[in-house]
Design a protein around this motif. Structure first.
Motif, short mmCIF file in Angstrom:
data_model
loop_
_atom_site.label_atom_id
_atom_site.label_comp_id
_atom_site.label_asym_id
_atom_site.label_seq_id
_atom_site.Cartn_x
_atom_site.Cartn_y
_atom_site.Cartn_z
N THR A 65 0.81 -1.22 0.00
CA THR A 65 0.00 0.00 0.00
C THR A 65 0.84 1.27 0.00
O THR A 65 0.31 2.36 0.06
CB THR A 65 -0.93 0.04 1.23
OG1 THR A 65 -0.11 0.07 2.41
CG2 THR A 65 -1.86 -1.16 1.24
N ASP A 66 2.16 1.15 -0.07
CA ASP A 66 3.07 2.29 -0.08
C ASP A 66 2.92 3.14 1.18
O ASP A 66 3.01 4.36 1.14
CB ASP A 66 2.86 3.13 -1.35
CG ASP A 66 4.06 4.02 -1.65
OD1 ASP A 66 5.19 3.63 -1.29
OD2 ASP A 66 3.87 5.10 -2.23
N ARG A 67 2.69 2.46 2.29
CA ARG A 67 2.56 3.14 3.59
C ARG A 67 3.64 2.61 4.53
O ARG A 67 3.95 1.41 4.54
CB ARG A 67 1.19 2.87 4.22
CG ARG A 67 0.07 3.53 3.49
CD ARG A 67 -1.21 3.46 4.33
NE ARG A 67 -2.30 4.04 3.57
CZ ARG A 67 -3.37 3.37 3.18
NH1 ARG A 67 -3.52 2.11 3.49
NH2 ARG A 67 -4.30 3.98 2.48
N SER A 69 3.43 2.02 7.56
CA SER A 69 2.89 1.00 8.46
C SER A 69 2.97 -0.40 7.87
O SER A 69 2.79 -1.39 8.59
CB SER A 69 1.44 1.33 8.82
OG SER A 69 0.65 1.36 7.65
N ASP A 70 3.27 -0.51 6.58
CA ASP A 70 3.35 -1.81 5.91
C ASP A 70 4.78 -2.31 5.74
O ASP A 70 5.06 -3.17 4.90
CB ASP A 70 2.68 -1.75 4.54
CG ASP A 70 1.18 -1.63 4.66
OD1 ASP A 70 0.63 -2.06 5.70
OD2 ASP A 70 0.56 -1.11 3.72
#
Length: 138
Positions: A65-67, A69-70
């Motif tokens: 997700t390009d975050r 947090s991932d």
């Protein structure tokens, strides 16, 4: 060690890591650290370099997700090293290196890690004195 060679080194220890993990690296962090057993090292902090490779399970560091947090956050590694390295005087690089490795291997998703510490200013005729450890999560 490049990230590619770090993954190959981890995979040599545990082959399935080549398919189920990614390596994140923090290279060249330099901090003033109170460390050493010699009298000339006790006068104040000395410069240390830290290089870390963290092999993280792709389920934990998928980044689909390009975050942030991932994946595993580099800030956490950097902050932890800063905290450990500046909280007390260490007699031995081995002790500090082991403490960093132990923390990394306790983090969720971390399957393996490599930590290298170096003191570049100890001897005028040497580039550095260094310690390296590699660890696998059981």
């Amino acid at each position: 060690m490049s990230t590619t060679s770090a993954l190959l080194a981890f995979a040599a220890l545990r082959p399935e890591l080549a398919q189920r993990a990614r390596v994140l690296s923090l290279q060249g962090l330099q901090l003033p650290v109170r460390i050493g057993v010699h009298e000339f090292e006790r006068g104040g902090p000395q410069r240390m370099r830290f290089d870390v490779d963290v092999c993280v399970d792709l389920q934990r560091a998928h980044a689909r997700t390009d975050r942030l947090s991932d994946t595993f956050d580099y800030d956490a590694i950097r902050d932890m090293i800063r905290h450990l390295a500046t909280q007390q005087h260490f007699e031995l690089q081995e002790t500090l290196c082991d403490a960093i490795l132990a923390w990394l291997l306790q983090q969720p998703g971390v399957l393996a890690a490599r930590v290298r510490t170096a003191k570049p200013d100890v001897y005028p005729d040497c580039e550095a004195v260094a310690v390296e450890r590699v660890g696998l999560r059981p």
